[in-house]
Structures are given as C-alpha cells and as structure tokens.
Design a protein around this motif. Structure first.
Motif, PDB file in Angstrom:
ATOM      1  N   GLU A 698       0.942  -1.096   0.098  1.00 32.40           N
ATOM      2  CA  GLU A 698       0.007   0.052  -0.071  1.00 32.40           C
ATOM      3  C   GLU A 698       0.914   1.290   0.044  1.00 32.40           C
ATOM      4  O   GLU A 698       0.671   2.257  -0.652  1.00 32.40           O
ATOM      5  CB  GLU A 698      -0.913   0.042   1.393  1.00 32.40           C
ATOM      6  CG  GLU A 698      -2.129   1.129   1.193  1.00 32.40           C
ATOM      7  CD  GLU A 698      -2.776   0.805   2.599  1.00 32.40           C
ATOM      8  OE1 GLU A 698      -2.702   1.596   3.245  1.00 32.40           O
ATOM      9  OE2 GLU A 698      -3.700  -0.061   2.475  1.00 32.40           O
ATOM     10  N   ALA A 699       1.816   1.217   0.895  1.00 30.42           N
ATOM     11  CA  ALA A 699       2.937   2.340   0.910  1.00 30.42           C
ATOM     12  C   ALA A 699       3.544   2.591  -0.300  1.00 30.42           C
ATOM     13  O   ALA A 699       3.694   3.760  -0.719  1.00 30.42           O
ATOM     14  CB  ALA A 699       3.676   2.324   2.121  1.00 30.42           C
ATOM     15  N   ASN A 700       4.005   1.377  -0.985  1.00 31.02           N
ATOM     16  CA  ASN A 700       4.759   1.502  -2.170  1.00 31.02           C
ATOM     17  C   ASN A 700       3.699   2.068  -3.256  1.00 31.02           C
ATOM     18  O   ASN A 700       4.312   2.931  -4.327  1.00 31.02           O
ATOM     19  CB  ASN A 700       5.455   0.256  -2.546  1.00 31.02           C
ATOM     20  CG  ASN A 700       6.510   0.024  -1.771  1.00 31.02           C
ATOM     21  OD1 ASN A 700       7.402   0.762  -1.436  1.00 31.02           O
ATOM     22  ND2 ASN A 700       6.742  -1.414  -1.384  1.00 31.02           N
ATOM     23  N   GLU A 701       2.516   1.831  -3.500  1.00 29.89           N
ATOM     24  CA  GLU A 701       1.424   2.014  -4.473  1.00 29.89           C
ATOM     25  C   GLU A 701       1.447   3.395  -4.410  1.00 29.89           C
ATOM     26  O   GLU A 701       1.273   4.197  -5.138  1.00 29.89           O
ATOM     27  CB  GLU A 701       0.506   1.476  -4.198  1.00 29.89           C
ATOM     28  CG  GLU A 701      -0.641   1.809  -5.078  1.00 29.89           C
ATOM     29  CD  GLU A 701      -1.997   0.999  -4.971  1.00 29.89           C
ATOM     30  OE1 GLU A 701      -2.852   0.615  -6.163  1.00 29.89           O
ATOM     31  OE2 GLU A 701      -2.169   0.604  -3.939  1.00 29.89           O
ATOM     32  N   GLN A 702       1.310   4.394  -3.016  1.00 27.34           N
ATOM     33  CA  GLN A 702       0.938   5.533  -2.766  1.00 27.34           C
ATOM     34  C   GLN A 702       2.292   6.345  -3.190  1.00 27.34           C
ATOM     35  O   GLN A 702       2.073   7.433  -3.714  1.00 27.34           O
ATOM     36  CB  GLN A 702       0.884   5.796  -1.337  1.00 27.34           C
ATOM     37  CG  GLN A 702      -0.605   5.577  -0.760  1.00 27.34           C
ATOM     38  CD  GLN A 702      -0.962   5.973   0.470  1.00 27.34           C
ATOM     39  OE1 GLN A 702      -0.317   5.303   1.471  1.00 27.34           O
ATOM     40  NE2 GLN A 702      -1.662   7.136   0.529  1.00 27.34           N
ATOM     41  N   LEU A 703       3.478   5.955  -3.024  1.00 26.95           N
ATOM     42  CA  LEU A 703       4.623   6.534  -3.301  1.00 26.95           C
ATOM     43  C   LEU A 703       4.670   6.459  -4.772  1.00 26.95           C
ATOM     44  O   LEU A 703       5.367   7.505  -5.503  1.00 26.95           O
ATOM     45  CB  LEU A 703       6.024   5.690  -2.738  1.00 26.95           C
ATOM     46  CG  LEU A 703       7.281   6.460  -2.867  1.00 26.95           C
ATOM     47  CD1 LEU A 703       7.262   7.657  -1.989  1.00 26.95           C
ATOM     48  CD2 LEU A 703       8.448   5.753  -2.440  1.00 26.95           C
TER      49      LEU A 703
END
Length: 826
Positions: A698-703
């Motif tokens: 999820e964090a990597n998708e947001q980044l």
C-alpha cells in the motif's frame, strides 16, 4: 440656536425610525463583533462631516449590534458630550463662514489631569451609493455619494435613492491618551484632527477611488500631452500627412482605448453578476482581501490575476465591489470590444488594447500616456501578465508589455514628484475554478483546432450553459509586491535614472518582476475537489483507480500540503475526500462504476483531457514531493547527499518551468520532505539513509502514484534533451528543437494510449527551453541552440532518475527510424 436644537431633538426619534425602516446596509466593514472595542473605555464616534442621516444610521446600527450608543451623553468632569461628533469643517450660512469644532481640546485637557482614564475614538465613514464623483445624469448627480460634501437637499435625495445600497466603514479605535505629549492641548487637538482626516481620506479613496474625469476630458489631456504631440509630429512627417489629420487619428485611438466607467453600470453589473454567480456557482470564496484593504487608499494598486477564463474580468471586479473596494480599470484585449459586450465592459471599467502595437508609434504613445494618467491619479488597475488565457491550465510565461509600461510610468512619476511618488503595489490574485465555462473550447484548441473569434453569438452559446453545475470558485490574494522595495533590491540604480524616457535598468527589471509575480500568484493556489482528483487519477496507467485507493491518496496529498505547503497562501477545500470524489462525479469529470470487488473511478479520453487542465493549475504545489518520490522508483535506498546530487540538475529547471518559489536551501527542503514522507509511512529512515518500506504494498503504491505527478514533465525534458544532444551544439534552431521534441512527445502519447493533447503542446517545450536558458544550461546564438559539457553531465544525472525500462522506452521513441533517417539523408 436653542429652537433649532429643540426641533432637531423632536424630529430625531421619527427620523431614526424612518432610517431604520428604509435603509439597508449592503456592507459593514469590519463586522461590529470584530471591532475590538475596549468595554472599560468610553467610546466617542467621529464622523467626517456633520450629517444627521449618518448619525441616525449609526445610532440604529449600534442599537442592533449592542455597541455603545452614539446618542448617549457622556460626562467628563464639567464637560457634557454626546458620544458622536463630526470633524471640523467649514460651511457658509447667510454669507458667513462658520467652523464646527469638535471638543477634542477640552477632552485632551481632561485626560491630562486624569491620567488613569482614557477615551477611544472610532472613525465612522458612511457611503450612500458609492458614486466616484463623475457626472452620471442629473438624478444620480443629485443623489449619489461623491467626493463633494452634500447639502441638505442632496443628502435627503441620497437617502431616498440609495437607501438600499449603503456601506458603513468603521476605523480602528484610536486611544486619545496615547496621543498626549508635552505640547499644548490646541496642538494635540490639531494632531488628532489631522490623523482622523487622513483616515477618512484614505477610506474614501479605498471605497470610491480617485475622482474620475469625464472621458472626453481625459482623452483631450492624452492627445494634448507632450509625448503624444511629439509622436503626432513624427508620424505626420514620416507619412507626409498633415498634423491635423494625424491628430484626428490619435483622437480615434484614444476613443478606441479609453474606458468610460459609469456608476449606474457598476450598480447594474453588481446585481447582474450576483445573479450570475448564484446561477453558475455554489459559492465564491475570497481569502486574503484584508491585506488589500490595508493598502488601498494609500497606494496605487495593480491587480495581476492568473488568466484562466473570460469570467476573470468580471469576477475580481465583483469581489472587490462587494467587499467595499473600488473596482479597477481593466486592460482587456481588443477582441472583446464587440457590439453590446464591449460597451458594457467599457462602462464597467475596461479599457481596450491591441494585441501588438510595436510598429504603430502613434498608438503606442496614446496608450502609454493613457495608462500613465490612470496610474498618476491613483486609479486601481488590473491586467493579466500572461497575455491570454491559459489553454493548458498552467501559469504562462509573463509578457513584458504592460509590466514595462507600468514601470516606465512609475519612474516618470517618481522623477516628476522628485522622489515622493505615490507607492505602487502589485497584488497577485489566484482564481481557481472547479469547472470553467471554456472547458470544451480549451479541449478543442489543444487538439489543434483554430481558436474561434469572440462574438456576441459565442456569448449566447456560453449563456446556454447556465443550467449546468460549475461548482465553487476561489479567489485567493497572494503576497503584495511593493514596487519601490523590489526595484531597490534588484536594480538599485533606478532612482538615479528614472528621468530617462527608457531607463537602462528596465530590460533587467521587467523579466524579474514578471517571474516574481507569477510565483506569487502560484503561491496562492487553491486546492479543490477537481484538481485533487485529477492529480491522482491522471497518474494511473489507464485512468482508472479503486475508489478506496483514490480516497487514501487524496488524503495523503492534503496531509503533505498541510505539513509542507507548496505555497505561502495555499487554500484547502472543505469536506472530506469522499465528498470530493462525489463532487467530481457530479460535475461530470469522472465516472463511478460498481464492481464486484469494490467501486472503481474511471475517466474516458475526453474527461482525462479536461482533468489535465485542472491538474496543471496546482501541479507546482506537489513538484518537490513528486520529484522526491520519483527518485525512489529506481532507487530502493538513498542517502541525503545522493538524493541531492540526483535532483540538483532537475529541480531548478522545474522551478523555472512551473514558477515555483525556490527554497533558500534545496537540502533543507529535501530533508523536510523526507521526514514528511516518513511520517506518512511512505519511507523509512534506517542508519543514514531513507528507503522504501519492505513488504508494504500500500505504501509503495502511494509512493508510485505520488512520483507519477512529475513523470510527464520529466519525460518531456528527457525527450527534449535527447533530441538536442543527438546533434552537435549549434546544429538545431530553436524552432526545429521545439517541433522535433513536440513530435516525439506526440508519438509517446499515442504509443502509450495517452489522450492528453497538452502533453505535446509546443508552448510547454518553448517554456522548457526558456527555463534551461535562464539556468545557464544552454544559450542562443543567431537563433541556434548551443550547449556545453555542463548540459551533457546534467542530462546524464537526470536520466538516472528513470528506471531502466522507462529510460529504454524513451530512448527507443527518440531514436530516428530508418525511414526517417533515409528521408533526412535525401
């Protein structure tokens, strides 16, 4: 006089009831609850001149808002005093001059012997109709407010005619005790009266503007000025015509240019525009106008809004008029001087200018003199430094014309006033729409269709859209720019050379001023539901995203802006991300589609193209966040020094292209941004480096989505640099470089399935070349583009931002095909 006082007291009560029933206050400035009166200190209201109608209106207002009564009698020792007094003024009665003297002297003497007491003076200005002192017909002349003091009959007519359009302005409370000193009470009395007169004069200038001359008188003065007379002589000699004939031409130019501001038209347009905004928009939100009110009346104001819609002309004037400020004279394109519409705009304060008059010596002289006379009299002005409306949604490069003429006029005023010219202040204004009237027109023009000429028929077509929803509008005031201080900093020699017709510092100051104003406009950008949704949705490969992911990313963008604002005066939308998605759907920019695994948000090709315009309005706010996130696409772990080395070549160019206020230190700004991304869980700090969190999809998708904000800009830069560096320095002309880069960008868009005509807009490549030129990466000689090793090294560093797959794809697109190569050889 006793019988007169008795009669006045007998009439006072019924007249007060009549005033309360008839008069409507359209504006109270500031609101009574914000007046900040000291409840322990006696209040004395001061009016600029004796007027029973003003006093009775003040009494009614104070009773409604629980303010100290102006009619009460206050006792100070043996002095009895009504709580409202007029300032000293002279009048003639039966041929004798009489002087109304307010009892400041005895109050001052009382306070001198009672050091523990004080009195607060509250200046009160009442405006009946706000006519700026010009002949508007007999009835309006008799009844409307103006710079001239009114007689009893005229005041009575003013109450009757303008009773539904009255403004009351309070001044900041003035503590009389703070003005006491060792000088005699009579001297202090004059000092207090002088301070109050200055306040009232500034208040009248702020609300009514300077006194307007009749249009014919103004044009007479322009044509008769030395500069225009000299131009008439030169043109007559050059064309072999009589001076009388050229003078008639100058008169014709003056009539073509000059506005004819009319108070009845302002009143009419105020009512019309209030209806229009209520019909079109869900609301007009204004922020920062307090800084303008503090400057108006004492400085010459030049409003410089961004230009996104024809509505801009009307919206700012409406907002200023509604909030108690004089609407400005507006520089409008000659294309708007069409039947019916042109006359209405001219009476509303518009003056018209041709797109170019470089080769017309006489027209230039007339226009320059007209502009100078407006500025010399202190009239507020408004013009668009971009020149025309932005079809891409970005801030366009400032045009030098109006800025140069304004600076020359200011220098001339400074020289004529021997260093004591009225201060000029530029007021940046950002106007942000959730939906503009011209959306479909802009999309059509970006696809290559020719711009339609403005016409009354086109206006009728626009009016046909009134039933559509257009959301909200934000009008944000940026940081005002004081011209004297700006010139002192950048061209300190200007004061010594202001008597020249074209000062040598002008060529250096004008571009700097334009860039600074563009940055201040962008610093006041307004985030809204549409541009936020556009920022997220357009970073997805197929313009489709899960609703929950969209909402999460919207919350991230706003959180980053609140933590590290991209502009000093940025505003945020009300509500929650879920409501913003609903608003975007209601305005027709997205489609919400239910699906078994959860709702999706999609945009078709036309919607995506329109959303690109709104994204570009505010892209600059997220440039540093996007660039930082993009660096971690191809790098799982970076130390601050490595990241700084990676971004240093791209960041200044990005700042130039997007008109971003450059931070004092990129290193400190990067450190703050990295900390913000850590707080949001998008990065982790381990040891002496930052890294993408492992296993957190999820964090990597947001980044990934955050980095996608700057990807189109970086790709355009990559294509342009690749095109340039494939040829020896000086091989390509500026126009060839722009066109070849544009073709490559169009090819990339087609191969990627990207329906975004603005991505390969030639003007973007023009701006990019200008940015590289200003940063010293390249230079122009005889219209050929030259570069050195610094550009080659910078391009290599910048290319390291791209992951290998994307870099290879861009290189393939920019590599000439065999057919193209053989064609070029032939």
């Amino acid at each position: 006089m006793a019988w007169n006082t008795t009669l006045s007291n007998l009439l006072r009560a019924p007249l007060r009831r009549l005033i309360a029933a008839w008069v409507e206050l359209r504006l109270i400035e500031p609101l009574p609850e914000r007046l900040a009166l000291d409840p322990e200190c006696p209040t004395l209201y001061v009016l600029p001149h004796p007027a029973l109608s003003d006093t009775l209106l003040l009494e009614t207002l104070c009773a409604r808002h629980d303010l100290p009564s102006p009619s009460q009698c206050m006792r100070f020792g043996d002095l009895d005093l009504r709580a409202s007094v007029p300032l000293p003024t002279t009048s003639r009665r039966f041929g004798q001059r009489s002087l109304f003297t307010p009892p400041f002297t005895r109050l001052i003497e009382y306070l001198a012997t009672h050091p523990d007491e004080d009195i607060q003076l509250v200046p009160v200005s009442v405006f009946w109709g706000r006519a700026p002192g010009k002949r508007f017909g007999l009835w309006k002349l008799l009844a409307a407010d103006s710079w001239q003091l009114t007689g009893h009959v005229r005041r009575a007519l003013s109450v009757i005619v303008n009773g539904k359009n009255v403004e009351l302005h309070f001044g900041a409370p003035l503590h009389l005790k703070a003005l006491l000193d060792d000088r005699p009470s009579e001297v202090t009395n004059r000092k207090v009266a002088r301070l109050l007169r200055v306040h009232f004069r500034r208040a009248r200038t702020r609300v009514l503007g300077p006194d307007l001359s009749h249009r014919r008188t103004l044009i007479d003065g322009v044509v008769g000025s030395p500069a225009v007379r000299q131009a008439i002589v030169e043109v007559a000699d050059a064309e072999g015509l009589s001076r009388a004939r050229i003078e008639k031409r100058a008169w014709r130019y003056g009539r073509e240019i000059a506005s004819d501001m009319s108070y009845p038209v302002l009143r009419f347009m105020d009512s019309l525009l209030e209806w229009l905004w209520n019909r079109l928009y869900d609301g007009v939100e204004v922020r920062g106008l307090e800084s303008v009110k503090a400057l108006a009346g004492e400085h010459t104001l030049v409003y410089v809004p961004c230009h996104r819609s024809h509505i801009d002309y009307l919206l700012l004037s409406y907002v200023l008029y509604r909030d108690g400020l004089m609407p400005p004279h507006i520089a409008a394109g000659h294309n708007l001087d069409m039947p019916l519409v042109g006359s209405l705009l001219r009476h509303g304060g518009a003056f018209f200018m041709r797109r170019s008059f470089k080769d017309n010596r006489l027209y230039g002289a007339v226009f320059n003199e007209y502009l100078h006379r407006l500025l010399s009299r202190g009239h507020p002005l408004e013009y668009f430094i971009e020149g025309g409306r932005s079809r891409s949604g970005r801030m366009l490069s400032p045009r030098p014309g109006m800025l140069s003429m304004s600076l020359r006029s200011h220098a001339r005023l400074f020289a004529d006033a021997t260093g004591h010219a009225r201060g000029m202040v530029f007021v940046p204004v950002y106007i942000g729409y959730e939906k503009v009237l011209e959306s479909a027109t802009y999309l059509r023009e970006l696809k290559g269709y020719k711009k339609r000429k403005e016409s009354p028929l086109g206006l009728i077509r626009v009016l046909g859209q009134l039933r559509q929803p257009f959301g909200r509008v934000a009008v944000n005031i940026g940081e005002p720019l004081h011209l004297d201080a700006f010139l002192d900093h950048h061209t300190p020699q200007w004061r010594r050379q202001c008597d020249l017709s074209r000062p040598p510092w002008l060529n250096h100051a004008v571009p700097l001023l334009g860039i600074e104003l563009a940055r201040r406009i962008n610093d006041a950008a307004a985030l809204n539901a549409i541009n936020l949704v556009a920022l997220v949705l357009l970073t997805t490969p197929h313009r489709a995203i899960e609703t929950r992911v969209l909402i999460r990313q919207l919350a991230l963008l706003v959180a980053l802006q609140r933590r590290l604002p991209g502009g000093r005066h940025t505003s945020f939308p009300d509500g929650k991300p879920e409501e913003w998605v609903t608003q975007a759907a209601s305005l027709g920019f997205i489609e919400r589609r239910d699906q078994a695994l959860g709702e999706l948000v999609l945009a078709d090709a036309a919607q995506a193209s329109l959303l690109g315009w709104y994204r570009n309005n505010v892209l600059h706010l997220f440039a540093l966040a996007g660039l930082t996130a993009f660096a971690f696409r191809n790098n799982t772990r970076l130390r601050l020094e490595e990241l700084l080395d990676l971004l240093a070549p791209s960041w200044p160019v990005l700042c130039q292209e997007l008109f971003i206020s450059t931070p004092r230190s990129l290193e400190s700004s990067l450190r703050d941004m990295l900390e913000a991304l850590v707080e949001q869980g998008l990065l982790e700090y381990r040891g002496d480096a930052w890294k993408r969190p492992n296993g957190q999809l999820e964090a990597n998708e947001q980044l990934q989505l955050l980095g996608g904000l700057v990807q189109p800009t970086l790709e355009r830069g990559f294509l342009l640099l690749t095109t340039l560096l494939r040829q020896p320095s000086g091989s390509l002309s500026r126009e060839d470089l722009i066109e070849q880069s544009r073709q490559l960008a169009e090819r990339l868009a087609l191969l990627s399935g990207l329906e975004a005509p603005e991505f390969f807009d030639a003007r973007l490549f023009t701006g990019l070349i200008d940015s590289l030129h200003q940063e010293g990466w390249l230079w122009l000689e005889q219209d050929r583009v030259h570069y050195g090793q610094a550009l080659e090294q910078g391009a290599r560093k910048a290319s390291a931002l791209f992951d290998p797959a994307l870099r290879q794809r861009l290189l393939q697109i920019s590599t000439p095909q065999p057919a193209q190569a053989s064609s070029s050889a032939r």
